[in-house]
Design an enzyme around this catalytic site. Structure first.
Site, PDB file in Angstrom:
ATOM      1  CE1 TYR A 163     -11.666 -42.958  26.838  1.00  0.00           C
ATOM      2  CE2 TYR A 163     -12.126 -40.698  26.227  1.00  0.00           C
ATOM      3  CZ  TYR A 163     -12.558 -41.986  26.428  1.00  0.00           C
ATOM      4  OH  TYR A 163     -13.877 -42.315  26.198  1.00  0.00           O
TER       5      TYR A 163
ATOM      6  CE  LYS B 264     -19.746 -49.345  38.753  1.00  0.00           C
ATOM      7  NZ  LYS B 264     -21.183 -49.593  38.878  1.00  0.00           N
TER       8      LYS B 264
ATOM      9  CG  ASP C  23     -24.024 -48.177  37.643  1.00  0.00           C
ATOM     10  OD1 ASP C  23     -23.671 -47.172  38.289  1.00  0.00           O
ATOM     11  OD2 ASP C  23     -24.123 -49.312  38.157  1.00  0.00           O
TER      12      ASP C  23
ATOM     13  CG  ASP D 152     -16.045 -39.677  24.990  1.00  0.00           C
ATOM     14  OD1 ASP D 152     -16.753 -38.965  24.261  1.00  0.00           O
ATOM     15  OD2 ASP D 152     -15.199 -40.480  24.546  1.00  0.00           O
TER      16      ASP D 152
ATOM     17  CG  ASP E  67     -21.361 -38.127  22.322  1.00  0.00           C
ATOM     18  OD1 ASP E  67     -21.032 -36.930  22.472  1.00  0.00           O
ATOM     19  OD2 ASP E  67     -20.843 -38.855  21.452  1.00  0.00           O
TER      20      ASP E  67
END
Ligand code: NAD
Length: 360
Positions: A141, A192, A224, A248, A252
């Site tokens: 980000y 990852k 994943d 992020d 959620d």
């Protein structure tokens, strides 16, 4: 020395939910002699209306001089047409970056009384109690270079950079291990590393930092798989630590396992556990001023503040238990109401928690 809290109510339902949280905080402050002092300031749209900026210097100074910040929520349709630089959300981002709040704590806790609010089967989610520690100020980000450019053949290309320095990984790892020590001492680092070198380094550094926390059991998982496991068997997790973007998305998902946005607190901490505490929901302009907002996420944010910034675990436990007792007494705000329960207003819910505290 008094312990200072900057209280920023913000916009929409912000003032309504903050006043219930302050009611609870004031009671415990006196009852347990916690030595906390609160000061209020404007942020977001309310600050823009008064001063032409969503983060006035006096608000920032108050936050810098405080040990913790308690925030309601910012934003609303009234300010949506403003230039990006003065939008209410900028006030929030400004506090985060000025205070270097890099460690985002997002718990997902399901109260047994609300198990039906989840879209998942009760046996999958009942007893759910996990914490996601998300790196908040680095990663893709913020990484440079970034942008959209035109290639020689005229085609457009969008690009971002996922980048982490060792020191950034080290400090979020320390933060996560310390949180794990305050819980059940299990930490799962999500990356990852099979594809992204950046998270290969992440895995190595998190493992290395772990040598300083021999009491915490570390495991690793690819993102994943973590996404799949969160909806398949979320109770296998206690504390998860991960990068900004993975966190992020996963936080959620975890929040939604509990089914009720009005119930979940959050925190953003710096290296010394100074923090900003806030509900995960927004300013809910659709219900602002109606006295029906659920104040429990904000009240539980106070509990997090007492636990993580002020090291007052007993006071934090008392709030969590009082919330549980209020739910046991069948009081519900509209968002978590179901048949047979007693529907209460925002202040009615605050009073129910206060009453439970008084007899605890
Ligand atoms: P929201 O979280 O404000 O509301 C989503 C839905 O949940 C609405 O129907 C709302 O009524 C309900 N809801 C939220 N909190 C509730 C509570 N405590 N009790 C009962 N119901 C509740 O999200 P949104 O509608 O997408 O955003 C509204 C405004 O909030 C926007 O301006 C947005 O930018 C801002 N926002 C601020 C923050 C923050 O301050 N941290 C976070 C998210 C959104």
């Amino acid at each position: 020395m008094p312990k200072k809290i900057a209280v920023l109510s913000g916009d929409g339902i912000g003032p309504e939910i903050i006043s219930e949280a302050i009611k609870v905080l004031n009671y415990l402050n006196t009852d347990m002699d916690l030595g906390l002092v609160c000061d209020q300031a404007l942020i977001g749209g309310a600050a823009y209306d008064a001063f032409g900026t969503p983060l006035p210097q006096q608000t920032l100074n108050l936050c810098k001089n405080a040990d913790a910040v308690l925030l309601g929520a910012v934003g609303g349709p009234k300010w949506e047409g403003l230039a990006h630089a003065v939008r209410p959300e900028r006030g929030l981002l400004g506090v985060r970056s000025e205070l270097a709040l890099f460690s985002n704590l997002r718990p997902a806790f399901l109260y047994p009384q609300l198990v039906d609010a989840s879209t998942l089967k009760p046996d999958v989610v009942s007893g759910l109690d996990l914490m996601i520690v998300r790196e908040l100020t680095g990663g893709i980000y913020f990484g440079e270079p970034r942008g959209i450019r035109t290639l020689e053949n005229g085609e457009k290309q969008g690009f971002n950079t996922k980048i982490y320095n060792e020191s950034e990984i080290r400090r979020i790892a320390h933060s996560a291990y310390r949180i794990a020590q305050k819980r059940s001492k299990k930490l799962c680092s999500v990356d990852k590393a099979n594809v992204l070198e950046c998270t290969e380094l992440w895995r190595n550094v998190v493992t290395e930092v772990g040598k300083e926390y021999p009491d915490v059991q570390l495991s690793h998982m690819y993102v994943d798989n973590a996404a799949m496991q969160l909806v398949r068997a979320p109770k296998q997790f206690d504390v998860i630590v991960t990068t900004n973007m993975f966190g992020d998305i996963l936080s959620d998902t975890a929040a939604m396992l509990t089914g009720s946005i009005g119930m979940l607190p959050s925190a953003a901490l710096d290296a010394n556990a100074k923090g900003m505490y806030e509900p995960i929901h927004g300013s809910a302009p659709d219900i602002a001023g109606k006295g029906i907002a659920n104040p429990l996420a904000t009240i539980l944010s106070v509990a997090m503040m007492l636990r993580y910034t002020f090291n007052e675990a007993e006071a934090a436990d008392r709030i969590q238990k009082a919330v549980n007792d209020a739910l046991d007494a069948n009081v519900r705000t509209a968002d978590i109401y179901s048949e047979g329960m007693v529907k209460v207003s925002t202040s009615g819910m605050g009073d129910a928690v206060l009453n439970a505290l008084r007899v605890s």
